[in-house]
Design a protein around this motif. Structure first.
Motif, PDB file in Angstrom:
ATOM      1  N   GLY A 121      80.204  67.070   9.082  1.00  0.00           N
ATOM      2  CA  GLY A 121      79.446  67.740  10.137  1.00  0.00           C
ATOM      3  C   GLY A 121      80.059  67.543  11.499  1.00  0.00           C
ATOM      4  N   LEU A 122      80.565  66.339  11.748  1.00  0.00           N
ATOM      5  CA  LEU A 122      81.181  66.057  13.043  1.00  0.00           C
ATOM      6  C   LEU A 122      82.498  66.818  13.201  1.00  0.00           C
ATOM      7  N   HIS A 125      81.617  70.280  14.250  1.00  0.00           N
ATOM      8  CA  HIS A 125      81.271  70.280  15.682  1.00  0.00           C
ATOM      9  C   HIS A 125      82.524  70.220  16.547  1.00  0.00           C
ATOM     10  N   SER A 129      83.875  73.180  19.070  1.00  0.00           N
ATOM     11  CA  SER A 129      84.068  72.857  20.489  1.00  0.00           C
ATOM     12  C   SER A 129      85.479  73.218  20.949  1.00  0.00           C
ATOM     13  N   THR A 188      77.067  77.490  19.242  1.00  0.00           N
ATOM     14  CA  THR A 188      77.084  76.877  17.910  1.00  0.00           C
ATOM     15  C   THR A 188      77.565  75.433  17.987  1.00  0.00           C
ATOM     16  N   ALA A 189      78.541  75.165  18.856  1.00  0.00           N
ATOM     17  CA  ALA A 189      79.032  73.793  19.012  1.00  0.00           C
ATOM     18  C   ALA A 189      77.934  72.873  19.540  1.00  0.00           C
ATOM     19  N   THR A 192      75.427  72.217  16.647  1.00  0.00           N
ATOM     20  CA  THR A 192      75.957  71.250  15.676  1.00  0.00           C
ATOM     21  C   THR A 192      76.062  69.864  16.291  1.00  0.00           C
ATOM     22  N   GLY A 193      76.289  69.803  17.605  1.00  0.00           N
ATOM     23  CA  GLY A 193      76.319  68.497  18.271  1.00  0.00           C
ATOM     24  C   GLY A 193      74.979  67.796  18.176  1.00  0.00           C
ATOM     25  N   VAL A 197      75.810  64.675  15.891  1.00  0.00           N
ATOM     26  CA  VAL A 197      76.176  63.532  16.731  1.00  0.00           C
ATOM     27  C   VAL A 197      74.949  62.643  16.874  1.00  0.00           C
ATOM     28  N   THR A 209      77.808  65.959  27.663  1.00  0.00           N
ATOM     29  CA  THR A 209      76.712  66.797  27.176  1.00  0.00           C
ATOM     30  C   THR A 209      76.074  67.595  28.305  1.00  0.00           C
TER      31      THR A 209
END
Length: 264
Positions: A121-122, A125, A129, A188-189, A192-193, A197, A209
């Protein structure tokens, strides 16, 4: 082999950028296909260098200079592919030297990152990004060319850069196509963050952020202004560059503080 590949990539990038610059004053001096082939060769050798610098048995190194080189490599790849469909060759003048500089820093500057293993998942992300940042980098370069084009039109210049560009309306349309693509990727980034995260507002991530969210708002306002109020030309350029500066501070500003200042 890494250093040889980097030197070849740098030489080819700078050579292709110089040839494209020569085409501004003399469009028939060099073939666009030759410049793209030279850029493609640089892209391939740069890709080898990026892979070698990022991947280690202990994990992936996402240090500042190495990620900068990766982003520039992605920008060049997108630009080369897009130039086959759209008249974007003049962006080579900015993108190729940028790729050459980042490739040199990644290969020859001290390594500032850590080697880490990332969850699936990371990784998603991070990739989203990087793609979003790459698209917005292209949009920023395009906005600078658009701004210059409008000024030349007002001064009634018809040669050089202006002669080699599509009409202003097409340039604006291309800019907003890039912005929409980057905006979707950035959205989307961010999603997912928040999903993958552990704490996006932890001390070492809060700066990144918050600035990323502010940049997202800037681009959202720009796209809404275009749709509802017909924003264009210099207004679009200013908002595009403003959002890009925020993203640059979010990504590289936080990495520089964490990797160089705090570690130092």
């Amino acid at each position: 082999m890494l250093f040889v590949a980097t030197l070849i990539a740098i030489t080819a990038y700078l050579g292709a950028a110089w040839l494209q610059w020569q085409r501004l004053s003399s469009p028939d001096s060099y073939s666009g296909r030759l410049i793209r082939l030279l850029g493609l060769g640089a892209f391939i050798f740069h890709g080898y260098a990026v892979y070698a610098l990022l991947h280690y048995p202990e994990g992936i190194d996402l240090g500042t200079f190495r990620v900068g080189s990766l982003i520039a490599w992605v920008v060049v790849g997108i630009l080369l592919a897009s130039s086959l469909r759209q008249k974007l060759d003049n962006l080579f003048i900015g993108a190729f030297p940028m790729a050459a500089i980042t490739a040199a820093l990644a290969a020859f500057a001290p390594d500032t990152g850590d080697h880490r293993l990332y969850s699936g998942g990371l990784v998603v992300h991070i990739l989203l990004s990087l793609l979003a940042y790459s698209i917005f980098t292209l949009a920023a370069l395009h906005a600078l060319v658009l701004s210059r084009q409008e000024k030349l039109l007002k001064q009634h210049h018809t040669r050089g850069l202006l002669h080699s560009l599509p009409p202003l309306q097409i340039m604006e349309r291309l800019l907003f196509e890039m912005l929409w693509c980057g905006f979707i990727l950035l959205s989307t980034a961010l999603i997912t963050g928040f999903l993958f995260v552990e704490d996006l507002f932890a001390q070492h991530l809060a700066h990144k952020t918050i600035l990323s969210i502010v940049a997202w708002l800037v681009y959202a306002i720009l796209l809404a202004g275009r749709a509802l109020l017909g924003w264009r030309s210099q207004t679009a350029v200013r908002w595009t560059l403003g959002g890009f500066i925020l993203l640059m501070l979010a990504f590289f500003g936080s990495k520089i503080v964490v990797e160089m200042l705090l570690k130092g």
